[in-house]
Design a protein around this motif. Structure first.
Motif, mmCIF file in Angstrom:
data_model
loop_
_atom_site.group_PDB
_atom_site.id
_atom_site.type_symbol
_atom_site.label_atom_id
_atom_site.label_comp_id
_atom_site.label_asym_id
_atom_site.label_seq_id
_atom_site.Cartn_x
_atom_site.Cartn_y
_atom_site.Cartn_z
ATOM 1 N N VAL A 33 0.728 -0.767 -0.422
ATOM 2 C CA VAL A 33 -0.153 0.004 -0.207
ATOM 3 C C VAL A 33 1.099 0.776 0.325
ATOM 4 C CG1 VAL A 33 -2.143 1.155 0.880
ATOM 5 C CG2 VAL A 33 -1.861 -1.489 1.220
ATOM 6 N N GLU A 34 0.684 1.835 -1.168
ATOM 7 C CA GLU A 34 1.998 3.060 -1.207
ATOM 8 C C GLU A 34 0.888 4.709 -0.602
ATOM 9 O OE1 GLU A 34 2.575 0.355 -4.912
ATOM 10 O OE2 GLU A 34 0.490 1.439 -3.949
ATOM 11 N N LEU A 64 9.370 15.565 -2.510
ATOM 12 C CA LEU A 64 8.406 14.450 -1.823
ATOM 13 C C LEU A 64 8.924 13.256 -0.870
ATOM 14 C CD1 LEU A 64 5.011 14.588 -4.621
ATOM 15 C CD2 LEU A 64 4.974 15.150 -2.091
ATOM 16 N N THR A 65 7.946 12.551 -0.174
ATOM 17 C CA THR A 65 8.525 11.084 0.448
ATOM 18 C C THR A 65 7.552 10.733 -0.312
ATOM 19 O OG1 THR A 65 9.975 12.304 1.769
ATOM 20 C CG2 THR A 65 8.858 10.167 2.559
ATOM 21 N N LEU A 66 7.851 9.049 -0.621
ATOM 22 C CA LEU A 66 6.946 7.878 -0.669
ATOM 23 C C LEU A 66 6.821 6.990 0.456
ATOM 24 C CD1 LEU A 66 6.195 7.861 -4.137
ATOM 25 C CD2 LEU A 66 5.319 9.465 -3.046
ATOM 26 N N SER A 67 6.149 6.237 0.574
ATOM 27 C CA SER A 67 6.207 5.095 1.612
ATOM 28 C C SER A 67 4.783 4.287 1.214
ATOM 29 C CB SER A 67 5.688 5.310 3.139
ATOM 30 O OG SER A 67 5.647 6.560 3.846
ATOM 31 N N CYS A 68 5.570 3.289 1.476
ATOM 32 C CA CYS A 68 5.047 1.722 1.292
ATOM 33 C C CYS A 68 4.747 0.611 2.552
ATOM 34 C CB CYS A 68 6.089 0.394 -0.010
ATOM 35 S SG CYS A 68 4.516 -0.634 -0.775
ATOM 36 N N ALA A 75 15.298 -6.510 -10.820
ATOM 37 C CA ALA A 75 14.916 -7.131 -11.515
ATOM 38 C C ALA A 75 13.793 -5.795 -12.651
ATOM 39 C CB ALA A 75 14.153 -7.739 -10.434
ATOM 40 N N ALA A 76 14.237 -6.374 -13.422
ATOM 41 C CA ALA A 76 12.899 -5.516 -14.618
ATOM 42 C C ALA A 76 11.688 -5.833 -14.114
ATOM 43 C CB ALA A 76 13.054 -5.783 -15.976
ATOM 44 N N VAL A 77 10.698 -4.578 -14.607
ATOM 45 C CA VAL A 77 9.589 -4.432 -14.764
ATOM 46 C C VAL A 77 8.660 -5.682 -14.981
ATOM 47 C CG1 VAL A 77 9.417 -2.010 -14.372
ATOM 48 C CG2 VAL A 77 8.839 -3.071 -16.333
ATOM 49 N N TYR A 78 8.414 -6.667 -15.552
ATOM 50 C CA TYR A 78 8.172 -7.800 -16.160
ATOM 51 C C TYR A 78 8.460 -9.159 -14.876
ATOM 52 C CZ TYR A 78 12.602 -8.346 -18.248
ATOM 53 O OH TYR A 78 13.583 -8.226 -18.719
ATOM 54 N N ASP A 79 9.904 -8.564 -14.655
ATOM 55 C CA ASP A 79 9.709 -9.554 -12.787
ATOM 56 C C ASP A 79 9.516 -9.311 -11.973
ATOM 57 O OD1 ASP A 79 13.205 -10.238 -13.979
ATOM 58 O OD2 ASP A 79 10.780 -11.190 -14.600
ATOM 59 N N PHE A 80 8.820 -8.587 -11.645
ATOM 60 C CA PHE A 80 8.009 -7.561 -10.280
ATOM 61 C C PHE A 80 7.043 -9.334 -9.769
ATOM 62 C CE2 PHE A 80 9.933 -4.338 -10.572
ATOM 63 C CZ PHE A 80 9.302 -3.093 -10.885
ATOM 64 N N GLU A 81 6.927 -9.303 -8.723
ATOM 65 C CA GLU A 81 6.027 -10.423 -8.297
ATOM 66 C C GLU A 81 4.701 -9.910 -7.754
ATOM 67 O OE1 GLU A 81 9.652 -12.899 -6.562
ATOM 68 O OE2 GLU A 81 9.307 -11.405 -5.243
ATOM 69 N N ALA A 82 5.208 -8.509 -7.123
ATOM 70 C CA ALA A 82 3.647 -8.445 -6.811
ATOM 71 C C ALA A 82 3.657 -6.884 -6.974
ATOM 72 C CB ALA A 82 3.654 -8.941 -5.513
ATOM 73 N N ARG A 83 3.057 -5.326 -6.718
ATOM 74 C CA ARG A 83 3.019 -4.831 -7.100
ATOM 75 C C ARG A 83 0.939 -4.032 -6.245
ATOM 76 N NH1 ARG A 83 2.133 -1.115 -12.571
ATOM 77 N NH2 ARG A 83 0.962 -2.802 -13.314
ATOM 78 N N GLY A 84 1.121 -2.995 -5.769
ATOM 79 C CA GLY A 84 0.085 -2.380 -4.860
ATOM 80 C C GLY A 84 -0.220 -1.460 -6.293
ATOM 81 N N GLN A 85 -1.247 -0.319 -5.672
ATOM 82 C CA GLN A 85 -2.402 0.088 -7.044
ATOM 83 C C GLN A 85 -1.924 1.895 -7.158
ATOM 84 O OE1 GLN A 85 -5.702 -0.947 -7.243
ATOM 85 N NE2 GLN A 85 -4.192 -2.976 -6.739
ATOM 86 N N GLY A 86 -0.531 1.627 -6.058
ATOM 87 C CA GLY A 86 0.635 3.087 -6.718
ATOM 88 C C GLY A 86 -0.022 3.920 -5.996
ATOM 89 N N THR A 87 0.553 5.521 -6.315
ATOM 90 C CA THR A 87 0.553 6.180 -5.111
ATOM 91 C C THR A 87 0.483 7.486 -6.163
ATOM 92 O OG1 THR A 87 0.194 8.217 -3.359
ATOM 93 C CG2 THR A 87 2.312 7.139 -4.322
ATOM 94 N N LEU A 88 -0.401 8.505 -6.438
ATOM 95 C CA LEU A 88 -0.196 9.796 -7.992
ATOM 96 C C LEU A 88 0.878 10.642 -7.272
ATOM 97 C CD1 LEU A 88 -0.749 10.157 -10.769
ATOM 98 C CD2 LEU A 88 -2.853 11.467 -9.942
#
Length: 122
Positions: free
Chosen positions: A5-6, A18-22, A104-117
């Protein structure tokens, strides 16, 4: 179940920061490399930065010109991205990801969140 969760996105002025958190859950955070990626409107997902599971080794996209810093707190199961000297071109949806290796490249991501704009505009 892996959950990422970003937070921390928003509107920033050019030159600002800005500082993002996950916040990570559902897996052993300290056993996994992590990464940030971003996707600008109408563009492909772009790898931004990666960090090893112990936080010692970090990797960045050359295009960032040293403006971003990735870090992690394994006690808090949290990944961070400090962004400085923001440019309008940094406007994107930013995702954190669980990855098999820090580079790792993006196509190797195992999981990712919904994102923060993140929007950079005056």
């Amino acid at each position: 179940q892996v959950q990422l969760v970003e937070s921390g996105g928003g509107l920033a002025q050019p030159g600002g920061s800005l500082t993002l958190s996950c916040a990570a859950s559902g897996f052993t955070f300290s056993d996994s490399a992590m990464a940030w990626a971003r996707q600008a409107p109408g563009k492909d997902l772009e790898w931004v930065s990666g960090v090893s599971k112990d936080g010692i080794h970090t990797f960045y996209a050359h295009s960032l010109k040293g403006r971003f810093t990735i870090s992690r707190d394994n006690d808090k199961n949290t990944l961070y991205l400090q962004m400085r000297v923001l440019e309008p071109e940094d406007t994107s949806l930013y995702y954190c990801a669980k990855v098999p290796a820090a580079w790792a490249a993006v196509y190797d991501f195992e999981a990712r969140g919904q994102g923060t704009l993140v929007t950079v505009s005056s």
